[in-house]
Design a protein around this motif. Sequence first.
Motif, PDB file in Angstrom:
ATOM      1  N   GLU A  42      19.473 -25.715   0.430  1.00  0.00           N
ATOM      2  CA  GLU A  42      18.614 -25.869   1.599  1.00  0.00           C
ATOM      3  C   GLU A  42      18.090 -24.548   2.166  1.00  0.00           C
ATOM      4  N   ASN A  43      18.891 -23.483   2.127  1.00  0.00           N
ATOM      5  CA  ASN A  43      18.517 -22.236   2.796  1.00  0.00           C
ATOM      6  C   ASN A  43      18.111 -21.119   1.840  1.00  0.00           C
ATOM      7  N   VAL A  44      17.982 -21.450   0.557  1.00  0.00           N
ATOM      8  CA  VAL A  44      17.719 -20.412  -0.441  1.00  0.00           C
ATOM      9  C   VAL A  44      16.378 -19.722  -0.196  1.00  0.00           C
ATOM     10  N   ASP A  45      15.325 -20.497  -0.005  1.00  0.00           N
ATOM     11  CA  ASP A  45      13.999 -19.900   0.203  1.00  0.00           C
ATOM     12  C   ASP A  45      13.963 -19.066   1.482  1.00  0.00           C
ATOM     13  N   HIS A  46      14.629 -19.561   2.520  1.00  0.00           N
ATOM     14  CA  HIS A  46      14.657 -18.824   3.783  1.00  0.00           C
ATOM     15  C   HIS A  46      15.408 -17.505   3.622  1.00  0.00           C
TER      16      HIS A  46
END
Length: 715
Positions: free
Chosen positions: A494-498
């Motif tokens: 869920e937070n990889v791109d961020h």
Amino acid sequence: MYAEIEKGIRLPQKYAGSGLMATTISENFPLFGLLISAYFINDLYWRSRSSWFFLIENTTFYSKNKLLGHLLSISFLLVFFTGILIIQGIIFQAAYQYFHIDWHAYLPVFLFNTFPLILFSCLILLINDTIRNKFVALGVSVLVVFILAGPVSGKILTYPLFRIFSDFKGTYSDFNGYGIYELAFAQRLLFGMGIMATLWMLNQWIQLKKTVPGQIIFTSIVLFSGIYAGTYFMKGYLPKEKDKEISNSVQYEKSFRKYEHLPQPDITDITTEIQLHPSKNSYQIIGKYILKNQTNQPISKVLINFNHDLKLENAVLKSGSEAMKITENTTEVILRQTMQPNETAVLDFTLSYQWVAVNGHQSFNAIIENGSFMRISRYFPSVGYQKDNEIEDLKIRQDNHLGKLAALKNPEAPDVSKKDFINLDMTISTEKDQTAIGTGDLVKKWAKAGRNYFQYKAENIPFRFAVSSAEYQIKSIHYKGISINIFYHPKHFENVDHLLKNSIITLDYCQQNFGKYPFKTINFAEVSSFTRGFAATAYPSSVFMPEDMVFHANIHADQHQDVINELAGHELSHLWWGNSQINPDDREGAVMLTETLAMYTEMMLYKKMHGKAEMMKRIHVHQQIYDNEKGLFENIPIYKATGDAAHISYSKGAVAMVKLSDLIGEEKVNAALHNFLKNNSYPKKPTSMDLINEFYKVAPNEHLKKQIDLLFKTI
């Protein structure tokens, strides 16, 4: 469950995963279940006698099976309660829209909670059947709850196999499940079943003066199976002997403290192969040190220290024409030919490590089936006197005539220079399908004989390196000549791109304001929740993050808690503040140069991402943290803070640095930090006064210099 998901103002909301719900049940249900069992069994057992129904009850065919009937009754009740708790967990998952139900997490809740409670109910039934007074039986039952299964049971039953009623105190990991603890728990439980079956048979023989052949056969099978399982459970058990540990520390200090002032060679180069065996919870280290006499005096003896947690398989120190075999964990090597200044020696060694469930795993040395993390430099040999082995307890020191501990140097003491950085060549091999993350830049990888190999190199770094290994999903980008890689569990996307986005922003900010990034890669590696004690930790080129802290956090639930921004800003900035470019010595104020400056970078990046108003809300939180903690510790100024006062170096430090940026401007603060790095690079050991002097240089007048003193040099 709600409290575990909603972590409060400091930490973001967690995803309501099955593992989180299951471990919350295991943390909270057992004591409640024990008390329910003690009361319910007492009430039900004595109800027929209280109402005089026992006169009729005793005439029935099954009256002699009364205990078994009560055991079945309480067992159904405990299964029912456990089922309700699991359903509650699933409801929370649905309410928080996390619909992945992991039965591998939920089903062992019965093993960890229900079965020990059923086993304990067997004992409570025997107590009620033996004692002839209802209220005395209830009192004894409650007492037994706290003695044999409560928080103090570990002190009373020191032998782990006998803690058959204990609950599960571990964790669940999406990487590793419950690990080897699940099987070990079942082995101890089977041993407990054998004990309880034997006690029940003895009770029947005492009450009825006879036994049933079928019961003897059943009890014998369960008992011998339990003994066999218990033998495997205890295999490799190492008792914790606190007195022996204290005695060893006392002896170490008395015997070797003289080396604190004797010249010793420095480790300049490390070449090592680390063979990881996650499925066996073990690893082996094959290493080679280059030791150099960087003093201006000859060295005639060398103190070599090996960590007691690892097995020393082989070690040889080669100096000149000598080759000296080392067999003890702490060895004083006498050189026949002294090491002259600038001469070198070689230390070759082989170490191994394996842990078993009965001893538990070390959080920072967690070699597990999937998601391993080891602060492995802690377990490599060291040279010279190690002050970390000294006892800090003043009473113990006085009793053993050790004298006072040497006080930390103050910030005003003269600066020193020391060439203690190393060149690291690390090859890590791990099992098929796993990727190993090391320290430094990856220069080569290959596969051989069903194992994966990864070679990492780093030049001029502190003696600080770590390793992780897991079945990773990988996402990478190439930015301005630097590879940024995220290694994560496939479910935790869920937070990889961020995180990638924030890494770019952090990299730009730090390079523009502080100086060039010193490596070719940036690795963020997620590790199992079997590792505890930090939200993230930075090493040269690599940042490691436990899955259950911040990496797998629901930052979308509250946009005011962008913990990924904090993670990237704080930890990545440590590649400027303390993990490769500067390395303060052990003195007061050293953490101001690492954690306080990392907190400042974190706040500036938060302002850049979310605006000053949102950043000030985070500063308000840190002011609250400092205000809440300061009454519990000695209050000291930031420039004298130590690692024991994290609320000062982190929270008060963040507040002070933001105030400083308001006073003289962010650009001037960054200019001072740039000059600080430039003027205090390795091998110099900078102090907090060096940093404050750089702040003085950019302050336009004496009034602002006094304001700087108020921020950092006053309480």
